[in-house]
Design an enzyme around this catalytic site. Structure first.
Site, PDB file in Angstrom:
ATOM      1  CE  LYS A   1      50.283  46.378  36.988  1.00  0.00           C
ATOM      2  NZ  LYS A   1      49.268  45.999  37.944  1.00  0.00           N
TER       3      LYS A   1
ATOM      4  CD  GLU B   1      52.503  39.069  33.776  1.00  0.00           C
ATOM      5  OE1 GLU B   1      53.395  39.409  34.572  1.00  0.00           O
ATOM      6  OE2 GLU B   1      51.325  38.908  34.124  1.00  0.00           O
TER       7      GLU B   1
ATOM      8  CG  HIS C   1      41.765  42.902  32.579  1.00  0.00           C
ATOM      9  ND1 HIS C   1      42.023  41.561  32.505  1.00  0.00           N
ATOM     10  CD2 HIS C   1      41.987  43.393  31.338  1.00  0.00           C
ATOM     11  CE1 HIS C   1      42.386  41.243  31.281  1.00  0.00           C
ATOM     12  NE2 HIS C   1      42.366  42.332  30.544  1.00  0.00           N
TER      13      HIS C   1
ATOM     14  NE  ARG D   1      44.545  49.583  46.804  1.00  0.00           N
ATOM     15  CZ  ARG D   1      43.820  48.621  46.279  1.00  0.00           C
ATOM     16  NH1 ARG D   1      42.940  47.975  47.024  1.00  0.00           N
ATOM     17  NH2 ARG D   1      43.950  48.261  45.025  1.00  0.00           N
TER      18      ARG D   1
HETATM   19  P1  ADP Z   1      45.811  45.860  37.826  1.00  0.00           P
HETATM   20  O1  ADP Z   1      46.883  46.355  38.728  1.00  0.00           O
HETATM   21  O2  ADP Z   1      45.513  46.802  36.701  1.00  0.00           O
HETATM   22  O3  ADP Z   1      44.593  45.368  38.550  1.00  0.00           O
HETATM   23  P2  ADP Z   1      46.862  43.158  37.598  1.00  0.00           P
HETATM   24  O4  ADP Z   1      48.271  42.928  37.288  1.00  0.00           O
HETATM   25  O5  ADP Z   1      46.426  42.997  39.020  1.00  0.00           O
HETATM   26  O6  ADP Z   1      46.442  44.606  37.064  1.00  0.00           O
HETATM   27  O7  ADP Z   1      45.957  42.248  36.704  1.00  0.00           O
HETATM   28  C1  ADP Z   1      44.559  42.420  36.655  1.00  0.00           C
HETATM   29  C2  ADP Z   1      43.885  41.189  36.072  1.00  0.00           C
HETATM   30  O8  ADP Z   1      44.366  40.913  34.761  1.00  0.00           O
HETATM   31  C3  ADP Z   1      44.147  39.916  36.843  1.00  0.00           C
HETATM   32  O9  ADP Z   1      43.277  39.750  37.931  1.00  0.00           O
HETATM   33  C4  ADP Z   1      43.920  38.860  35.772  1.00  0.00           C
HETATM   34  O10 ADP Z   1      42.551  38.637  35.570  1.00  0.00           O
HETATM   35  C5  ADP Z   1      44.455  39.522  34.525  1.00  0.00           C
HETATM   36  N1  ADP Z   1      45.867  39.133  34.301  1.00  0.00           N
HETATM   37  C6  ADP Z   1      46.964  39.727  34.818  1.00  0.00           C
HETATM   38  N2  ADP Z   1      48.085  39.090  34.430  1.00  0.00           N
HETATM   39  C7  ADP Z   1      47.706  38.083  33.634  1.00  0.00           C
HETATM   40  C8  ADP Z   1      48.411  37.051  32.889  1.00  0.00           C
HETATM   41  N3  ADP Z   1      49.725  36.942  32.888  1.00  0.00           N
HETATM   42  N4  ADP Z   1      47.677  36.163  32.174  1.00  0.00           N
HETATM   43  C9  ADP Z   1      46.322  36.265  32.154  1.00  0.00           C
HETATM   44  N5  ADP Z   1      45.617  37.192  32.807  1.00  0.00           N
HETATM   45  C10 ADP Z   1      46.288  38.108  33.534  1.00  0.00           C
END
Ligand code: ADP
Length: 663
Positions: A116, A200, A235, A296
């Site tokens: 990431k 972040e 999540h 993917r």
């Molecule tokens: P993963 O790879 O584990 O799925 P992501 O980075 O895609 O993780 O984040 C999963 C979820 O977490 C997102 O869809 C969102 O709901 C929440 N999320 C991620 N980053 C943030 C952020 N900066 N602020 C608020 N919610 C977040």
């Protein structure tokens, strides 16, 4: 184009890939673990090869073994599905080295997006907007803490190698930072073998909007519009839809182009998804920030297929075999609205804990796959199959399409109502509540929806006791009459000539016991008394279900019995009621209550008492089997067993006296 491919996956995605391959005249090779020997994906492919024990790392994650199977069976390409090896760069490269086409991006694109933090650095260079944060290499706790202070709280700590919602921590205050960091790193190392984290800004109530991109090997790349996946638990996505409510054409173009830039920055090939987190601003404006790219096909790709009328697996196969993208950006249109619901074996009331078990009943709404039909079901299981603890708990994906969001919503609710699953806990009722919640129905979407709508979502009473009891009684009577091979109503006089005028039932509903009494009136009508009220009961068969009219309500119900437990499905919701068929006895009250008669024709399984035994009211005395179900005959009062009239194994007629009790 290939003439044979290997599908390195299981469950619904393996079946879904196989369906497109079949339509295109491509033969398929399935691989399977010992736990999946009898599974649907094995049945739907042309060939299937056992690759190891149930545990994924000994089967579906064994890249070399899978490559060897592909070579041995003459497959030319490998489709990895999602999960398992789909984002494994080494596997993609090993396929190419073995002379097989990996149906997905090159290993180098996966590597670039796999971390990431590295992906964010790359996106910064490609001018793709990022959530304010720190995603560099310096992992010194004090340094990260000052970065968090600079960003401003709340912040989100994320495992750089993370996925599936794991390895994330929200930190509200600077004083809590170090402890959260340590715990995040512990989870990251144990889940992903890498404790690197990024920090972040934590956005409150953001939306998750992602863009489907597609690139060919000739340098073309397009976006197939967006999906809104804001409705999440832990999540993880629960409901996904396309297009995203409130999305403007200008915004779509901006996000689509940012996603294409992201894909191009890593020389992407095939299907990919660029995920953005979106801050909704007043006046419909959106601030979008790059979150990550999934290299993917996504679980939720069917909603994109529904609104574009395309088959994304077909596109994957075409691109992998070297063809150019079938359409250009300006040819990609949006038609109507689609929503997907993930039906999972899990317990919403217990923090969505995955459940396992056998699908004793699995009835689905009518569906026709891969056309822009109104309802589509993608699954990898059939009635009788088990959901095992080894793999994902998803049972099926239900995808609906409508001209408008309102129409799609109505169709989804109806399709969920027609999804009848018995045998394990599922989220079907939860999904129905979610779909009907004010936030979802008014498209007030963000990642806090489930939390906000808790009261509505976890509401327990879709069907009340009187309706459930009426359904159970109606089903019992229909079953009994079906056994006799006669119309349910033609034998009413017969019942009375047996002298049966009342009959008692005992129900257990939400942990409470209730008595019910069914009376047969002289004109043939039935009256059911339960929970202090008494009303006529009328019912008739209606398709697979029963049309029940009771206490001022008319409902079509479907009842499935597992032992004495009745699973009641209605248009409004589903519930369970435990029906103890007390007895059918000649109706002059207690004087006759000592006679215990067979409530229906069937076989005596066992007696748990013998002549001379003292018994107390409610105690089970005998078990009968009828309709492949067991029925317990319980003592209607305290007394002594005077005589047992039959032996286990005997066939008895309805009304036969099984044993005699004296008070
Ligand atoms: P993963 O790879 O584990 O799925 P992501 O980075 O895609 O993780 O984040 C999963 C979820 O977490 C997102 O869809 C969102 O709901 C929440 N999320 C991620 N980053 C943030 C952020 N900066 N602020 C608020 N919610 C977040």
């Amino acid at each position: 184009m290939f003439n044979k491919i290997l599908i390195a996956n299981r469950g619904e995605i393996a079946c879904r890939v196989a369906a497109t391959a079949r339509r295109m005249g491509i033969r398929t090779v399935a691989v399977y673990s010992e736990a999946d020997a009898g599974s649907k994906h094995v049945a739907v492919c042309d060939e299937a090869v056992l690759i190891g024990p149930a545990a994924a790392r000994e089967s579906y994650l064994r890249g070399e073994k899978i490559i060897a199977v592909a070579k041995a069976t003459g497959a030319q390409a490998i489709h990895p599905g999602y999960g398992f090896l789909s984002e494994n760069a080494e596997f993609a490269e090993a396929c190419e080295q073995a002379g097989l086409v990996f149906i997905g991006p090159p290993g180098s694109s996966m590597r670039a997006m796999g971390s990431k933090s590295a992906a964010k650095q790359l996106m910064e260079g490609a001018n793709v907007p990022l959530v304010p944060g720190y995603h560099g290499d310096n992992q010194d706790p004090a340094f990260l803490n000052t970065q968090a202070d600079r960003i401003g709280y709340p912040v989100l700590l994320k495992a750089s190698a993370g996925g599936g919602g794991k390895g994330m921590r929200i930190v509200e205050h600077s004083v809590d930072f170090k402890a959260a960091l340590a715990s995040c790193k512990r989870e990251a190392i144990s889940s992903f073998g890498d404790d690197k984290v990024l920090v972040e800004k934590y956005l409150t109530r953001p939306r998750h909007i992602e863009i489907q991109v597609f690139a060919d090997k000739l340098g073309n790349c397009v976006y197939l519009h967006e999906r809104d996946c804001s409705v999440q638990r832990r999540h993880q996505k629960v409901l996904e839809e396309a297009p995203a409510p409130g999305m403007t054409p200008a915004m779509r173009k901006q996000m689509g182009e940012a996603a294409v830039a992201a894909a191009k920055a890593v020389n992407y090939v095939g299907a990919g998804t660029v995920e953005f987190i979106v801050e909704q601003r007043a006046g419909g404006e959106m601030n979008f920030f790059f979150m990550e790219m999934n290299t993917r096909l996504q679980v939720e790709h069917p909603v994109t297929e529904a609104i574009t009328g395309l088959d994304l697996v077909e596109w994957q196969l075409r691109v992998a075999s070297g063809e150019p993208l079938p359409l250009k950006q300006e040819q990609l249109k949006i038609s109507g609205h689609a929503i997907e619901a993930r039906i999972c074996a899990e317990n919403p009331d217990n923090n969505f804990l995955p459940a396992t078990g056998t699908l004793r009943v699995y009835r689905k709404p009518q569906a026709s796959a891969f056309e822009r039909s109104t309802v589509r079901i993608d699954d990898g299981v059939r009635e009788g199959d088990a959901i095992s603890p080894y793999y994902d708990s998803m049972i099926a994906k239900l995808i609906v399409h409508g001209d408008t969001r309102e129409q799609a919503l109505a169709r989804l609710d109806e399709a969920l109502a027609r999804t009848h699953i018995v045998g394990l806990a599922t989220n079907v009722q939860f999904l129905r509540h979610a779909v009907r919640s004010p936030s979802f129905s008014q498209a007030n979407l963000d990642t806090a929806l489930i939390e906000r709508e808790k009261a509505v979502l976890f509401h327990q009473e879709p069907v009340g006791l009187p309706q459930a009891a009426a359904a159970a009684v109606a089903q019992t009577l229909l079953d009994e009459k079906a056994l006799e091979g006669t119309d349910p109503f033609s034998r009413r006089d017969g019942w009375r000539s047996h002298g049966i005028a009342t009959r008692r039932f005992q129900f257990e509903f939400h942990g409470e016991t209730h008595e019910a009494q069914l009376s047969y009136l002289h004109d043939g009508a039935l009256v059911l008394a339960i929970a202090g009220s008494s009303a006529p009961l009328e019912f008739s068969r209606s398709g697979d279900g029963i049309d029940v009219r009771y206490a001022g309500r008319r409902q079509t119900v479907t009842v499935y019995s597992t032992g004495e437990l009745d699973h009641v499905f209605t248009a409004g919701g589903a519930t369970q009621i435990l029906a103890t068929n007390l007895l059918a006895h000649a109706g002059e009250g207690l004087a006759d209550a000592g006679r215990l008669t067979a409530p229906m024709p069937g076989k005596v399984v066992s007696f748990s008492v013998k002549a001379g035994d003292k018994v107390s009211k409610g105690q089970p005395l005998a078990v009968m089997e009828a309709m492949k179900m067991e029925h317990t005959i319980a003592a209607p009062l305290d007394g002594v067993v005077a005589e047992v009239m039959y032996a286990p194994g005997d066939q008895v007629a309805e009304g036969a006296e099984l044993l005699k009790l004296t008070a």
